[in-house]
Write a protein that holds these residues in place. Structure first.
Motif, PDB file in Angstrom:
ATOM      1  N   ALA A 225       0.827  -1.206   0.000  1.00 15.76           N
ATOM      2  CA  ALA A 225       0.000   0.000   0.000  1.00 15.76           C
ATOM      3  C   ALA A 225       0.862   1.257   0.000  1.00 15.76           C
ATOM      4  O   ALA A 225       0.535   2.244  -0.675  1.00 15.76           O
ATOM      5  CB  ALA A 225      -0.921  -0.009   1.218  1.00 15.76           C
ATOM      6  N   ALA A 226       1.966   1.224   0.754  1.00 21.81           N
ATOM      7  CA  ALA A 226       2.883   2.368   0.750  1.00 21.81           C
ATOM      8  C   ALA A 226       3.446   2.598  -0.644  1.00 21.81           C
ATOM      9  O   ALA A 226       3.551   3.742  -1.110  1.00 21.81           O
ATOM     10  CB  ALA A 226       4.015   2.136   1.754  1.00 21.81           C
ATOM     11  N   GLY A 227       3.805   1.513  -1.324  1.00 17.42           N
ATOM     12  CA  GLY A 227       4.327   1.642  -2.678  1.00 17.42           C
ATOM     13  C   GLY A 227       3.311   2.234  -3.629  1.00 17.42           C
ATOM     14  O   GLY A 227       3.647   3.069  -4.479  1.00 17.42           O
ATOM     15  N   VAL A 228       2.047   1.831  -3.505  1.00 16.13           N
ATOM     16  CA  VAL A 228       0.999   2.386  -4.364  1.00 16.13           C
ATOM     17  C   VAL A 228       0.905   3.897  -4.177  1.00 16.13           C
ATOM     18  O   VAL A 228       0.825   4.665  -5.149  1.00 16.13           O
ATOM     19  CB  VAL A 228      -0.354   1.714  -4.063  1.00 16.13           C
ATOM     20  CG1 VAL A 228      -1.502   2.481  -4.732  1.00 16.13           C
ATOM     21  CG2 VAL A 228      -0.339   0.266  -4.541  1.00 16.13           C
ATOM     22  N   LEU A 229       0.949   4.341  -2.926  1.00 16.68           N
ATOM     23  CA  LEU A 229       0.856   5.781  -2.677  1.00 16.68           C
ATOM     24  C   LEU A 229       2.103   6.525  -3.147  1.00 16.68           C
ATOM     25  O   LEU A 229       2.008   7.671  -3.606  1.00 16.68           O
ATOM     26  CB  LEU A 229       0.609   6.041  -1.195  1.00 16.68           C
ATOM     27  CG  LEU A 229      -0.838   5.795  -0.743  1.00 16.68           C
ATOM     28  CD1 LEU A 229      -0.974   5.987   0.750  1.00 16.68           C
ATOM     29  CD2 LEU A 229      -1.801   6.714  -1.481  1.00 16.68           C
ATOM     30  N   ILE A 230       3.262   5.903  -3.050  1.00 13.14           N
ATOM     31  CA  ILE A 230       4.469   6.528  -3.605  1.00 13.14           C
ATOM     32  C   ILE A 230       4.322   6.670  -5.116  1.00 13.14           C
ATOM     33  O   ILE A 230       4.679   7.703  -5.700  1.00 13.14           O
ATOM     34  CB  ILE A 230       5.718   5.711  -3.248  1.00 13.14           C
ATOM     35  CG1 ILE A 230       5.990   5.767  -1.743  1.00 13.14           C
ATOM     36  CG2 ILE A 230       6.944   6.241  -4.014  1.00 13.14           C
ATOM     37  CD1 ILE A 230       7.097   4.837  -1.285  1.00 13.14           C
ATOM     38  N   GLY A 231       3.791   5.630  -5.767  1.00 14.86           N
ATOM     39  CA  GLY A 231       3.564   5.713  -7.201  1.00 14.86           C
ATOM     40  C   GLY A 231       2.580   6.802  -7.566  1.00 14.86           C
ATOM     41  O   GLY A 231       2.776   7.543  -8.540  1.00 14.86           O
ATOM     42  N   LEU A 232       1.502   6.945  -6.792  1.00 14.47           N
ATOM     43  CA  LEU A 232       0.539   8.014  -7.048  1.00 14.47           C
ATOM     44  C   LEU A 232       1.175   9.381  -6.816  1.00 14.47           C
ATOM     45  O   LEU A 232       0.923  10.326  -7.583  1.00 14.47           O
ATOM     46  CB  LEU A 232      -0.686   7.835  -6.154  1.00 14.47           C
ATOM     47  CG  LEU A 232      -1.558   6.612  -6.442  1.00 14.47           C
ATOM     48  CD1 LEU A 232      -2.694   6.513  -5.433  1.00 14.47           C
ATOM     49  CD2 LEU A 232      -2.114   6.661  -7.862  1.00 14.47           C
ATOM     50  N   ALA A 233       1.985   9.495  -5.770  1.00 15.65           N
ATOM     51  CA  ALA A 233       2.671  10.766  -5.513  1.00 15.65           C
ATOM     52  C   ALA A 233       3.604  11.120  -6.668  1.00 15.65           C
ATOM     53  O   ALA A 233       3.727  12.290  -7.049  1.00 15.65           O
ATOM     54  CB  ALA A 233       3.445  10.684  -4.198  1.00 15.65           C
ATOM     55  N   ALA A 234       4.251  10.107  -7.244  1.00 15.60           N
ATOM     56  CA  ALA A 234       5.138  10.343  -8.387  1.00 15.60           C
ATOM     57  C   ALA A 234       4.355  10.724  -9.633  1.00 15.60           C
ATOM     58  O   ALA A 234       4.949  11.254 -10.583  1.00 15.60           O
ATOM     59  CB  ALA A 234       5.981   9.104  -8.656  1.00 15.60           C
ATOM     60  N   CYS A 235       3.050  10.456  -9.652  1.00 17.21           N
ATOM     61  CA  CYS A 235       2.194  10.921 -10.745  1.00 17.21           C
ATOM     62  C   CYS A 235       1.805  12.384 -10.560  1.00 17.21           C
ATOM     63  O   CYS A 235       1.181  12.974 -11.447  1.00 17.21           O
ATOM     64  CB  CYS A 235       0.922  10.085 -10.823  1.00 17.21           C
ATOM     65  SG  CYS A 235       1.193   8.354 -11.244  1.00 17.21           S
ATOM     66  N   ALA A 236       2.120  12.955  -9.395  1.00 18.54           N
ATOM     67  CA  ALA A 236       1.825  14.363  -9.126  1.00 18.54           C
ATOM     68  C   ALA A 236       3.082  15.214  -9.127  1.00 18.54           C
ATOM     69  O   ALA A 236       3.057  16.384  -9.508  1.00 18.54           O
ATOM     70  CB  ALA A 236       1.098  14.502  -7.787  1.00 18.54           C
ATOM     71  N   LYS A 237       4.209  14.649  -8.684  1.00 20.46           N
ATOM     72  CA  LYS A 237       5.522  15.296  -8.698  1.00 20.46           C
ATOM     73  C   LYS A 237       6.565  14.193  -8.858  1.00 20.46           C
ATOM     74  O   LYS A 237       6.310  13.037  -8.526  1.00 20.46           O
ATOM     75  CB  LYS A 237       5.784  16.067  -7.401  1.00 20.46           C
ATOM     76  CG  LYS A 237       5.057  17.400  -7.304  1.00 20.46           C
ATOM     77  CD  LYS A 237       5.665  18.437  -8.236  1.00 20.46           C
ATOM     78  CE  LYS A 237       4.893  19.741  -8.185  1.00 20.46           C
ATOM     79  NZ  LYS A 237       5.432  20.751  -9.113  1.00 20.46           N
ATOM     80  N   ILE A 238       7.743  14.572  -9.306  1.00 19.89           N
ATOM     81  CA  ILE A 238       8.787  13.570  -9.521  1.00 19.89           C
ATOM     82  C   ILE A 238       9.522  13.200  -8.236  1.00 19.89           C
ATOM     83  O   ILE A 238       9.908  12.041  -8.021  1.00 19.89           O
ATOM     84  CB  ILE A 238       9.804  14.075 -10.569  1.00 19.89           C
ATOM     85  CG1 ILE A 238       9.157  14.063 -11.953  1.00 19.89           C
ATOM     86  CG2 ILE A 238      11.055  13.217 -10.591  1.00 19.89           C
ATOM     87  CD1 ILE A 238       8.819  12.681 -12.456  1.00 19.89           C
ATOM     88  N   PRO A 240       8.924  12.240  -5.220  1.00 21.16           N
ATOM     89  CA  PRO A 240       8.636  11.102  -4.338  1.00 21.16           C
ATOM     90  C   PRO A 240       9.387   9.820  -4.670  1.00 21.16           C
ATOM     91  O   PRO A 240       9.488   8.934  -3.806  1.00 21.16           O
ATOM     92  CB  PRO A 240       7.121  10.917  -4.507  1.00 21.16           C
ATOM     93  CG  PRO A 240       6.609  12.286  -4.825  1.00 21.16           C
ATOM     94  CD  PRO A 240       7.663  12.863  -5.701  1.00 21.16           C
ATOM     95  N   VAL A 241       9.938   9.693  -5.889  1.00 22.65           N
ATOM     96  CA  VAL A 241      10.709   8.482  -6.180  1.00 22.65           C
ATOM     97  C   VAL A 241      11.931   8.381  -5.271  1.00 22.65           C
ATOM     98  O   VAL A 241      12.464   7.276  -5.067  1.00 22.65           O
ATOM     99  CB  VAL A 241      11.141   8.430  -7.657  1.00 22.65           C
ATOM    100  CG1 VAL A 241       9.935   8.416  -8.582  1.00 22.65           C
ATOM    101  CG2 VAL A 241      12.057   9.601  -8.011  1.00 22.65           C
TER     102      VAL A 241
END
Length: 487
Positions: A225-238, A240-241
């Motif tokens: 679940a944490a990874g999913v949210l990191i991926g979503l955050a990376a869809c908003a800004k770079i 978070p990767v």
């Protein structure tokens, strides 16, 4: 057999930490409300007035103050041109982009080309933001009724501000709940002057809230679940990767690579599901963010700008220089993490990596301070140090607006180039000050606020209390606490 003293110590470690007990500045400031919490003070508070609800009300109040600070721009400054919006330090991208990115004429982001007569830049033909941020903006445009250009832009800013306020509340809640023993650390976010002043400049707070939620889920041992949210955050800004990079280093040292792979998989799936439809159906629009970022010249806030303006020559190859510096700083941070006698905490390492990006990048917009804010609280939850750093950021915020007032106005107001370079230096020194303290805490854990209290890494989830299996330096001498293997 456990002694009475040991049981008392265990009980103490289970109780929430009161800021006035461990933070000298908080203890002194508490004189305004009656002094430090006493021995018999209710830790959990009233059934309704618990710490979380108090902090939610505080952050809403601070957010509202930040909106009120932009009142002069709301009434006229954004719309009359010139330097008024900079002199009053109330600039925001949001009302300007309502028309300049086609939201006023119902253009669909990424799919509809922005007319050259509308776009503020000849290089921008589509919305130049990542897909999830574009969706955030589009939802706000749906909430904005069509009317006069000024009135619609005002309502667009209000709609975005209301959505960003929800993000601010989520940010405080996530930070407050990440470490169960330190719920009041959320107050360091709620009372942040940097948050109040920069929250509605742009849409960065959306990605910041997603990162905070991802960190909370990782701390609760939910790597997927944490990874999913990191991926979503990376869809908003770079940026978070970089959280994945920090987790990779720490999981490598702790031998928890399986959990990291799970998080990476969740992030990849989330990023692909969000981006792939736009990538396939509107490839030119989807690519605008990446081409714009690549082609962007050295801009405000970067120390590269100082070098360029001091030398009087255009700084060619700045992308290569910035990338090389970021890689060099990241390698140094990774070396510290792998050589330190005790494994760094997740908040510490993530903060340093994002700070390295901020330092090395070719542009620094004032709202980028939000990227660092929750990570700084997790890394170094001390009022004095966070306020010193944010004080430098607030000075820079004033500096950038005054510089733009000088450039766009009659040059009777604002900062010259030399004075603005000093403002950039203040911002960099404030950030380096906090980075230096975090590095010291890593190398000398006895200075770490959390480890002084007997904790290991409550943000670390499966890393909390884990034994090291890969260390480049001398194996740690301090005791490690075995933790059960996470999912």
């Amino acid at each position: 057999m456990t002694s009475v003293r040991d049981r008392a110590e265990d009980d103490r470690r289970e109780l929430p930490v009161r800021p006035t007990d461990e933070d000298p500045l908080a203890a002194r400031a508490s004189d305004l409300i009656g002094g430090p919490a006493g021995r018999w003070a209710m830790i959990g508070g009233h059934r309704w007035w618990n710490p979380l609800r108090v902090m939610v009300l505080v952050v809403i109040g601070m957010f509202a103050l930040g909106m009120a600070q932009k009142a002069s721009c709301y009434s006229s400054g954004w719309f009359q041109g010139g330097d008024a919006q900079y002199i009053h330090a109330c600039y925001s991208d949001i009302p300007h982009l309502y028309a300049q990115r086609g939201f006023a004429t119902d253009l669909v982001p990424y799919f509809d080309r922005i007319p050259d007569a509308v776009s503020s830049s000849p290089d921008i033909h589509y919305l130049e933001y990542p897909v999830l941020t574009g969706l955030f903006m589009e939802v706000a445009s749906w909430l904005t009724p069509h009317g006069s250009p000024q009135h619609s832009a005002q309502i667009f800013w209000i709609a975005n501000s209301a959505m960003l306020m929800i993000c601010a509340v989520a940010l405080v809640v996530c930070v407050a709940r990440t470490n169960r023993r330190r719920p009041w650390d959320g107050l360091l976010i709620a009372l942040s002057p940097a948050l109040a002043l920069t929250a509605t400049i742009n849409w960065d707070l959306f990605a910041v809230a997603l990162v905070a939620a991802a960190t909370l889920l990782w701390s609760r041992r939910h790597p997927a679940a944490a990874g999913v949210l990191i991926g979503l955050a990376a869809c908003a800004k770079i940026y978070p990767v970089l959280l994945l990079a920090a987790l990779f280093i720490l999981c490598l040292r702790a031998g928890r690579m399986r959990q990291w792979v799970v998080a990476l998989g969740g992030a990849a799936v989330a990023w692909i599901l969000v981006n792939l439809p736009v990538m396939l159906l509107a490839p030119d629009g989807w690519a605008q963010f990446y081409t714009f970022s690549q082609n962007r010249h050295t801009d405000y806030g970067s120390f590269w700008l100082i070098i360029m303006e001091r030398s009087g020559n255009p700084l060619t190859g700045v992308n290569a220089y910035a990338t090389a510096l970021m890689l060099l700083l990241s390698a140094g941070i990774a070396a510290i993490a792998l050589y330190a006698s005790r494994r760094p905490r997740l908040g510490q390492l993530a903060f340093l990596l994002v700070a390295a990006l901020v330092i090395s990048d070719k542009v620094y917009s004032p709202q980028y301070v939000l990227w660092l804010l929750p990570l700084a609280v997790l890394a170094r939850p001390r009022w004095r140090d966070l306020l010193i750093w944010q004080g430098a950021e607030v000075l820079y915020l004033i500096g950038i607006w005054m510089r733009l007032a000088y450039v766009t106005g009659t040059k009777h107001h604002g900062l010259t180039a030399d004075a603005y370079h000093l403002a950039i230096a203040v911002h960099l020194l404030g950030l380096l000050y906090l980075c230096g303290l975090v590095v010291r805490d890593i190398l000398l854990p006895e200075h770490d606020v959390l480890r002084q209290g007997g904790e290991d890494d409550p943000t670390g989830g499966v890393l909390d209390g884990a034994e090291d299996v890969f260390v480049l330096g001398t194996f740690p001498q301090e005791p490690q606490y075995a933790a059960p293997d996470g999912p």
